[in-house]
Enzyme design. Structure first.
Site, PDB file in Angstrom:
ATOM      1  N   SER A  85     -12.426 -10.242  -0.173  1.00 27.11           N
ATOM      2  CA  SER A  85     -13.785  -9.677  -0.224  1.00 27.11           C
ATOM      3  C   SER A  85     -14.313  -9.438  -1.632  1.00 27.11           C
ATOM      4  CB  SER A  85     -13.831  -8.377   0.573  1.00 27.11           C
ATOM      5  OG  SER A  85     -12.837  -7.474   0.127  1.00 27.11           O
ATOM      6  N   LYS A  97     -20.660  -7.730  -0.899  1.00 26.69           N
ATOM      7  CA  LYS A  97     -21.775  -6.807  -0.621  1.00 26.69           C
ATOM      8  C   LYS A  97     -23.140  -7.403  -0.959  1.00 26.69           C
ATOM      9  CE  LYS A  97     -19.576  -2.290  -0.597  1.00 26.69           C
ATOM     10  NZ  LYS A  97     -18.163  -2.510  -1.019  1.00 26.69           N
ATOM     11  N   GLU A 109     -27.075   5.331  -0.489  1.00 28.06           N
ATOM     12  CA  GLU A 109     -26.006   6.169  -1.017  1.00 28.06           C
ATOM     13  C   GLU A 109     -24.979   5.254  -1.670  1.00 28.06           C
ATOM     14  OE1 GLU A 109     -26.002   4.829   1.917  1.00 28.06           O
ATOM     15  OE2 GLU A 109     -23.945   4.034   1.987  1.00 28.06           O
TER      16      GLU A 109
HETATM   17  C1  LIG Z   1     -17.026  -2.091  -0.255  1.00 32.19           C
HETATM   18  C2  LIG Z   1     -15.940  -3.070  -0.234  1.00 32.19           C
HETATM   19  C3  LIG Z   1     -15.136  -3.261   0.912  1.00 32.19           C
HETATM   20  C4  LIG Z   1     -15.261  -2.420   2.135  1.00 32.19           C
HETATM   21  O1  LIG Z   1     -16.452  -2.553   2.831  1.00 32.19           O
HETATM   22  P1  LIG Z   1     -16.551  -3.286   4.245  1.00 32.19           P
HETATM   23  O2  LIG Z   1     -17.897  -2.889   4.740  1.00 32.19           O
HETATM   24  O3  LIG Z   1     -15.444  -2.778   5.109  1.00 32.19           O
HETATM   25  O4  LIG Z   1     -16.422  -4.727   4.003  1.00 32.19           O
HETATM   26  C5  LIG Z   1     -14.163  -4.254   0.886  1.00 32.19           C
HETATM   27  N1  LIG Z   1     -13.965  -5.015  -0.196  1.00 32.19           N
HETATM   28  C6  LIG Z   1     -14.704  -4.858  -1.330  1.00 32.19           C
HETATM   29  C7  LIG Z   1     -14.410  -5.745  -2.484  1.00 32.19           C
HETATM   30  C8  LIG Z   1     -15.706  -3.894  -1.380  1.00 32.19           C
HETATM   31  O5  LIG Z   1     -16.428  -3.744  -2.503  1.00 32.19           O
END
Ligand SMILES: *Cc1c(COP(=O)(O)O)cnc(C)c1O
Length: 427
Positions: free
Chosen positions: A389, A100, A122
C-alpha cells in the site's frame, strides 16, 4: 498497459441504497448531517456514470498518479522464504507514495463538481492530510485539515508538507488531542458549513456513501491487478493479502476478486505488542459490533460502547473501527482476517528492503509479514499477491532508532534471511 485504466468505476451491488452491507454500515448521524450526506450520495451517483468526470479521473490516474502501478514478482524474497511465489502490487510507486491519493483525487474531483470551495478532513499521523492537501492543490480547492495537538507535535514533517501544499492545519486541543478528537472537530466544522465545504473521509469508513465511494475510487487497484496478473502468469493469484486499518487499500484490491471464489482473500490487522495485551488495533479479530463515527461495524469498545484507545507501530493502522464491508465479508466468511505483530512487521520491513530493494511502509509491512508466513504453508507453484500500500521512507528513522541492526556486516548480504533477522534488536 494504458488500457488497464478503466474509464468506468468498478462498483458492486453492495451496499443497498441506504448504505447497508448486511447488518453493517448505514448512517447514524444527526438529521441535519443526513440531509448533507444525501446530497453527496446523489452527486456521487450522477458522476459515476458521467463520461466527462470519468475521463478526467482517468487522465489524472495515468498522468498525475502514475497509474497503472506495476505488479512485480519478488523473486529473491520468494526464494529465501520458500514456498509460494510472492508478487507485489506496487501502490508505493504512486505519486505521494501510497494508495490514499487514489480516493483523495476522486473525492476532491467530486467536491469540485458539487461546487464546493473547500475540502476538510481529519488526520492522525498526517498521511491522509497530505494526500488530501495534494489533491486540493492540484484541483485548486481550499483545504482544512483537523489534527490533534499531540499528533501535530509528533508528525512535524507531515504538518510542514500540508502547509507547503497550501492547506490550513487546524489544531485540536480537546480530549486526548489525537485522531478521534480530530474526527469529532472536523464533523462539527462540517455541520457549521455544509454548503461551501465537504468532508473527505480517509478510508472506507464513516456514514453512507463514504464506505462505498472510497472503495469505488480504490477499486482501480484490483481492476489493474487482475488484468496484470493474468497477463504475467496466465492465471489468477491463489491468495491476496492486504493490511487493514480502516480498510481502503484492502477493499480496493479485494473488490475485483470477490466473485472469484478460488482466490483466497486475507486482511491483516495490527496485533501490536500482542493480541493478549491492550496494545493492538485488531478490530475484527478482537472487537464486537457497535456504532462509531456514524456507521455500524466491528469496534474495539468498552462496556459503554466508547471506543478504546488502540495501538500499532504503524500509525495508519491504529483505528478502533473498521470499514463496514470488512465486517460483512468476515461474517459471510469471504475474507479471512489475520494479524501481524509489530515485531513481525519490522522483520518484513527489513526483509523486503534487503531482499528486493523495496522499503515498504510499516502498514504494508504487516501484509508482507503475513504473506511470508502464508507462503511457507503453500506449494511452490502457488501464487500470493500482496497489496504493497505504501513506501516506507516515512518510517526509516523510527525503525533505525527503535529496532537497530546489531553486529550486522554487509558481507553477510549473501547469507540467509533468518540469520539476517537475528540482527534486528528491539529497544
Ligand atoms: C493509511 C494507510 C494504510 C491504512 O489505511 P487503509 O484504509 O486500511 O488502507 C495502509 N497503508 C498505508 C501506506 C497507509 O498510508
Amino acid at each position: 498497459m494504458q488500457n488497464a485504466i478503466t474509464k468506468e468505476i468498478n462498483t458492486t451491488n453492495l451496499p443497498d441504497k441506504d448504505g447497508n452491507f448486511g447488518e453493517f454500515g448505514g448512517s447514524f448521524i444527526p438529521p441535519q448531517l443526513q440531509k448533507v450526506m444525501d446530497d453527496v450520495t446523489k452527486a456521487y451517483e450522477e458522476i459515476v456514470t458521467d463520461p466527462a468526470f470519468l475521463e478526467e479521473l482517468s487522465y489524472l490516474q495515468i498522468h498525475y498518479i502514475g497509474r497503472p502501478s506495476p505488479v512485480y514478482f519478488a523473486k529473491r524474497l520468494t526464494e529465501s522464504v520458500g514456498g509460494a511465489q510472492i508478487y507485489l502490487k506496487r501502490e508505493d510507486l504512486n505519486h505521494t507514495g501510497a494508495h490514499k491519493i487514489n480516493h483523495c483525487i476522486g473525492e476532491v474531483l467530486l467536491a469540485k463538481k458539487m461546487g464546493k470551495k473547500k475540502v476538510i478532513a481529519e488526520t492522525g499521523a498526517g498521511q491522509h492530510g497530505v494526500a488530501l492537501a495534494t489533491a486540493a492543490a492540484l484541483l485548486g480547492l481550499e483545504c482544512d485539515i483537523y489534527m490533534g495537538a499531540v499528533d501535530i507535535k509528533k508528525e512535524a514533517p507531515n504538518v510542514s508538507r500540508m502547509k507547503v501544499l497550501g492547506a490550513r492545519v487546524v489544531e485540536v486541543t480537546r480530549g486526548t488531542q489525537t485522531l478521534k478528537d480530530a474526527v469529532d472537530a472536523a464533523f462539527e466544522a462540517y455541520l457549521e458549513d455544509p454548503i461551501d465545504q465537504i468532508y473527505c473521509i480517509g478510508s472506507v469508513v464513516g456514514p453512507h456513501p463514504f464506505p462505498m465511494m472510497v472503495r469505488d475510487f480504490q477499486s482501480i487497484v484490483g481492476v489493474e491487478a487482475k488484468k496484470q496478473f493474468k497477463e504475467m502468469t496466465g492465471t489468477l493469484p491463489d491468495a491476496i493479502v492486504a493490511c487493514v486499518g480502516g480498510g481502503s487499500n484492502a477493499m480496493g484490491i479485494f473488490s475485483a476478486f470477490l466473485d472469484d471464489k478460488q482466490v483466497k482473500l486475507y486482511g491483516v490487522e495490527p496485533a501490536g505488542k500482542g493480541l493478549d495485551t491492550p496494545f493492538h488495533a485488531a478490530t475484527l479479530t478482537k472487537g464486537s459490533v457497535g456504532i462509531l463515527h456514524g456507521f455500524k461495524s466491528y469496534l474495539l469498545q468498552d462496556e459503554k460502547g466508547e471506543a478504546l484507545p488502540v495501538y500499532s507501530i504503524a500509525s495508519g493502522l491504529d483505528y478502533p473501527g473498521v470499514g463496514p464491508q470488512h465486517s460483512f465479508l468476515k461474517t459471510i466468511g469471504r475474507v479471512d482476517y489475520q494479524s501481524a505483530t509489530d515485531r513481525e512487521a519490522v522483520e518484513a520491513f527489513y526483509g523486503l528492503s534487503r531482499m528486493e530493494g523495496i522499503i515498504p511502509a510499516l502498514e504494508s509491512s504487516h501484509a508482507v509479514a503475513y504473506a511470508i508466513k502464508l507462503a511457507q504453508t503453500m506449494p511452490k507453484e502457488s501464487k500470493i499477491l500482496v497489496n504493497l500500500s505504501g513506501r516506507g521512507d516515512k518510517d526509516i528513522d523510527f525503525v533505525m532508532e527503535n529496532y537497530p541492526l546489531v553486529d550486522y556486516e554487509p558481507e553477510e548480504q549473501a547469507t540467509g534471511f533468518d540469520e539476517f533477522l537475528s540482527h534486528i534488536k528491539s529497544k
